[in-house]
Every structure is written in structure tokens, then in C-alpha cells.
Design an enzyme around this catalytic site. Structure first.
Site, PDB file in Angstrom:
ATOM      1  N   TYR A 216       0.861  -1.191   0.000  1.00  0.00           N
ATOM      2  CA  TYR A 216       0.000   0.000   0.000  1.00  0.00           C
ATOM      3  C   TYR A 216       0.896   1.239   0.000  1.00  0.00           C
ATOM      4  CZ  TYR A 216      -4.368   2.518   0.618  1.00  0.00           C
ATOM      5  OH  TYR A 216      -5.432   3.349   0.430  1.00  0.00           O
TER       6      TYR A 216
ATOM      7  N   LYS B 283     -20.696 -19.767  -9.753  1.00  0.00           N
ATOM      8  CA  LYS B 283     -20.008 -19.628 -11.032  1.00  0.00           C
ATOM      9  C   LYS B 283     -18.572 -19.156 -10.817  1.00  0.00           C
ATOM     10  CE  LYS B 283     -20.569 -19.986 -15.525  1.00  0.00           C
ATOM     11  NZ  LYS B 283     -21.663 -19.364 -16.271  1.00  0.00           N
TER      12      LYS B 283
END
Length: 443
Positions: free
Chosen positions: A42, A97
Site C-alpha cells: 500500500y 459460477k
């Protein structure tokens, strides 16, 4: 919980709820064990890849997971056999999915349930989100809106977009069709095809079969009102393409007389044994209505001993299962950074899947399905979903077709090295597969 797990419903609810709700999670791919790691992940370290991407947008594939990420997107208007249940209620399906993308092809996937039914607004939302993903899998969106949505996104996003209910089904139907016609000794260009159902999946399947070689004049399509005919009155643009000028054909019974192939994407029990008896010698029946097919398997085989029969059900041989296609089509499309998934790529996938079924079945697949005599023939025209060779063959065919048709933004010149990379994917995804099998067997 034991006392509550005595029905399929309760087992399914427990599976989704415990030990933590849902079926997917985010797992870090980089070290995060020290202050230095966090400074790289970060602030301030993350600024450097951001600036690289700002200077050259393609570098997003070098520094982020975009090239390995598919969005599974729905508005919940046509979910499985459940209908228009809404975006929120569709989430378990979309999570499922996403899980399949991971365990079968090593692709990361995020499910996005969008609470919007207006096609233009839906397109705008997905287009705005498209920089996040390498590809978009549209799912469970009702017709005719699904046509407009897919076409709009293909034209505007610049990344692979595929409505799996249409084209995923079409690819597997085409693969099964290739092998069934070979076994039955029928030439594709001579086959008389009857399609019952004129929705999104039926139209996509029929168009791909036409691209495969079925002649347009040999196709008869029926909807709930009977044969699509040019004299029947106004038909929408998708249906009118398949309207016949044969005014003597009115009903499904008229259409199937003498036909070689019946493809059903409609409703249960619409094809009667009497109709099946009038089909040509060595007929092929793909009865894909779920959960109950257009004609029951026992009734079909009792009527015609010379039949090849397939359904969408997992408890019968020859299941037309989209999982044989979509993970690997997207794997190949993302790996070569294809801008679209075109007809040539779909046909390449269909041919690769069909060819795999003609090869000797691995011993581990036979053991998994407890079928020691599994081999190419009337009851085995498609590979099984857990055949890991799908990951090493189908993406290569898709990549090759993408490059040959000029839609690959990052061509893969060394397909042999790419094959080796795919074999490494198999090893990496086997861990996910093992976890999935363990959970499935525990239910």
C-alpha cells in the site's frame, strides 16, 4: 446440525452457511508479514505501479490481477429454473459460477449482482466497471434484453464478454453434435435439424451449428406457437432469421418427421414417443429442458434403439454441461488478451472438446465416475467435467483461433510453452479441486 441434514434442501443450506457464509473468499498473493511488506503493498510503494499504469494503461496487466480476473455479472431476471428472482437472490448462483472459474481454470472471479433491468443503464454500469476485470461473464439475464446487453458490452468494453447461457451452451451443444453425427454416420451439411425453443440459448446454439456446417435451409425452429414460418405474422429479428417458407409445417410433430436431430431448449415432455418414432434412422436427441427434459430418457430409448440421447442432467450419460467450456474459453481469451470472444474461438473450443472425448479416458476419471468401461460411443460423446485435460487443450485452441482472427492483443508465439504453463495451472488448481470434491463428498 446432524438432525437437520436429512433433506437435500437442508444439506444445501448448510453447505452454503457453514463454516462461514458463502462459497468464495479473497486470498492474498503477496507476503504481508512485515511493515516493509505493507509499505510495498500500500502506501508508499503502491504509488510506483500506479504511475507506471498511468503512463501506459497496458501495464495494468503487469502489476495487477486484471489479466486473471473475470466478472460474473447478473441482474437475476432469468436464474436457472427459478425465473426472475432479482439481483440479491441470484448471488448464490453467481458465487457458484465464480467458484467454478477458480477450481477448473485457476481464474479469479468476482460476482456482481446489479439491481438494474433497463438494458442501457445496465450496459453503462458494467462498462464503467470494466477496467477492473479482464473479462465479463454475463449470466441469467432474460431475453430479449440479454441480446442488447451483450452486444452493447462487446462493442464498448474492449475485453472478452460472453453471455454463457447463450454461447457457453452453444459451444457444448456443438461439441456434442460433432461427435453424435460422427457416431451416427451423418454428414453435418446433410443433417435436418429441428430446434424446439426460440429463446436466447436456442438461437445461439442454432447459429453456432449453422457456422459448424448445418445448412440454413435444413433448420426448422419452433416456439410455443409452433413452427416459425414467414407467413405466420410479425416475428422479432432474432426469430425471423430462422423462419421457414415451408407453409406445410405447422406443428412440432410436422417438423420432426424425417428429421435427423432434435435440439430442445424448451419445456418438459413436448417431444412424444410417437413424434420420435417418425424421425430419420439413427436420430440424435438433445433434450435440454431442466430439470425435466423434452422427452424422458427411458421413454426415448424404449422408442428408438438406434438413438443418441443427451440432456442437461448430471444423472444421465451425455450431460450438456457448460462447465466443459466457459472456464477454458475465458482462460484462453484472457491469456492472449483477446478483445472479444468471436465465433471462430467458440468453434475452436467446440472442436477441442469434441476431440478430447474421442481420446482414451484417463483411469482417474473412470474411477471418479465409477465407470470402468467409459469410452467414446453413444453414451459418451463429451468429456466429463473433472477431466483435467480440458485445461491443457481447450485454451490452446481458443488462443490459436484468437490469433488467427486478429483479436489477440498479446499473441502467444510459443504455444508449446503455453501448453506447459497450462499444465502448471492444473497442478495449482488441483488443490482447489480437492477441497471442492471433499466438500461435495461430505454432503
Amino acid at each position: 446440525m446432524k438432525e437437520t441434514l436429512n433433506t437435500p434442501k437442508m444439506r444445501a443450506l448448510a453447505y452454503h452457511r457453514y463454516p462461514r457464509p458463502g462459497k468464495i473468499e479473497i486470498v492474498p498473493t503477496k507476503s504481508f508479514s512485515s511493515p516493509e511488506d505493507l509499505a510495498l503493498a500500500y502506501s508508499p510503494g503502491v504509488a510506483f505501479p500506479c504511475l507506471e499504469i498511468a503512463d501506459c494503461e497496458d501495464k495494468v496487466y503487469d502489476y495487477t490481477n486484471r489479466g486473471n480476473t473475470v466478472a460474473v455479472i447478473s441482474n437475476g431476471t432469468a436464474v436457472l429454473g427459478l425465473g426472475n428472482i432479482g439481483a440479491t437472490a441470484s448471488k448464490p448462483v453467481m458465487e457458484g459460477k465464480a467458484l467454478l472459474f477458480k477450481i477448473f481454470a485457476g481464474l479469479d472471479s468476482f460476482d456482481l449482482e446489479i439491481n438494474e433491468t433497463d438494458p442501457k443503464k445496465f450496459i453503462d454500469i458494467v462498462k464503467a466497471l470494466s477496467p477492473t476485470f479482464g473479462g465479463v461473464n454475463l449470466e441469467d439475464i432474460k431475453a430479449p434484453e440479454c441480446f442488447e446487453i451483450e452486444e452493447g458490452l462487446v462493442d464498448s468494453c474492449g475485453i472478452p464478454v460472453m453471455h454463457d447461457d447463450q454461447h457457453g451452451t452453444a459451444v457444448i451443444v456443438a461439441a456434442a453434435f460433432i461427435n453424435a453425427t460422427e457416431i451416427q454416420g451423418k454428414r453435418i451439411e446433410d443433417v435436418r435439424l429441428v430446434v424446439n425453443g426460440a429463446g436466447a440459448a436456442a438461437i445461439a446454439c442454432t447459429k453456432l451449428l449453422e457456422a459448424l456446417g448445418v445448412r440454413h435451409e435444413n433448420i426448422i425452429m419452433c416456439d410455443s406457437k409452433g413452427v416459425l414460418r414467414t407467413d405466420r405474422g410479425p416475428l422479432n429479428g432474432k426469430k425471423s432469421y430462422f423462419a421457414t417458407d415451408r407453409t406445410d409445417l405447422r406443428t412440432l410433430a410436422d417438423a420432426v418427421r424425417g428429421a435427423d436431430v432434435f435440439l430442445g431448449l424448451s419445456v418438459a415432455d413436448v417431444l412424444t414417443p410417437e413424434m420420435l418414432a417418425t424421425m430419420a434412422p439413427k436420430p440424435i436427441v438433445f433434450a435440454l429442458a431442466n430439470p425435466n427434459p423434452e422427452i424422458a430418457r427411458d421413454a426415448a430409448l424404449a422408442t428408438r434403439k438406434d438413438l443418441i440421447y443427451a440432456t442437461g442432467r448430471s444423472d444421465y450419460p451425455n450431460q450438456i454441461n457448460n462447465v466443459l467450456g466457459f472456464p477454458y474459453i475465458f482462460r484462453g481469451a484472457l491469456d492472449c488478451r483477446a478483445t472479444v470472444i468471436n465465433e471462430e474461438m467458440k468453434l475452436a473450443a467446440a472442436h477441442a472438446i469434441a476431440a478430447l472425448a474421442r481420446e482414451a479416458v484417463p483411469t482417474e476419471v473412470k474411477k471418479l465416475y465409477d465407470t470402468p468401461d467409459m469410452e467414446f460411443g453413444p453414451d459418451y460423446i463429451l468429456p466429463k467435467p473433472f477431466d483435467r485435460r480440458l485445461l491443457t487443450t481447450v485454451p490452446q485452441a481458443v488462443v490459436k483461433a484468437a490469433m488467427e482472427t486478429g483479436v489477440s492483443h498479446h499473441p502467444i508465439d510459443d504455444l508449446a510453452s503455453y501448453g506447459a504453463r497450462l499444465r502448471r495451472y492444473v497442478i495449482e488448481t488441483d488443490e482447489h479441486m480437492s477441497r471442492f470434491l471433499a466438500m461435495a463428498q461430505a454432503m
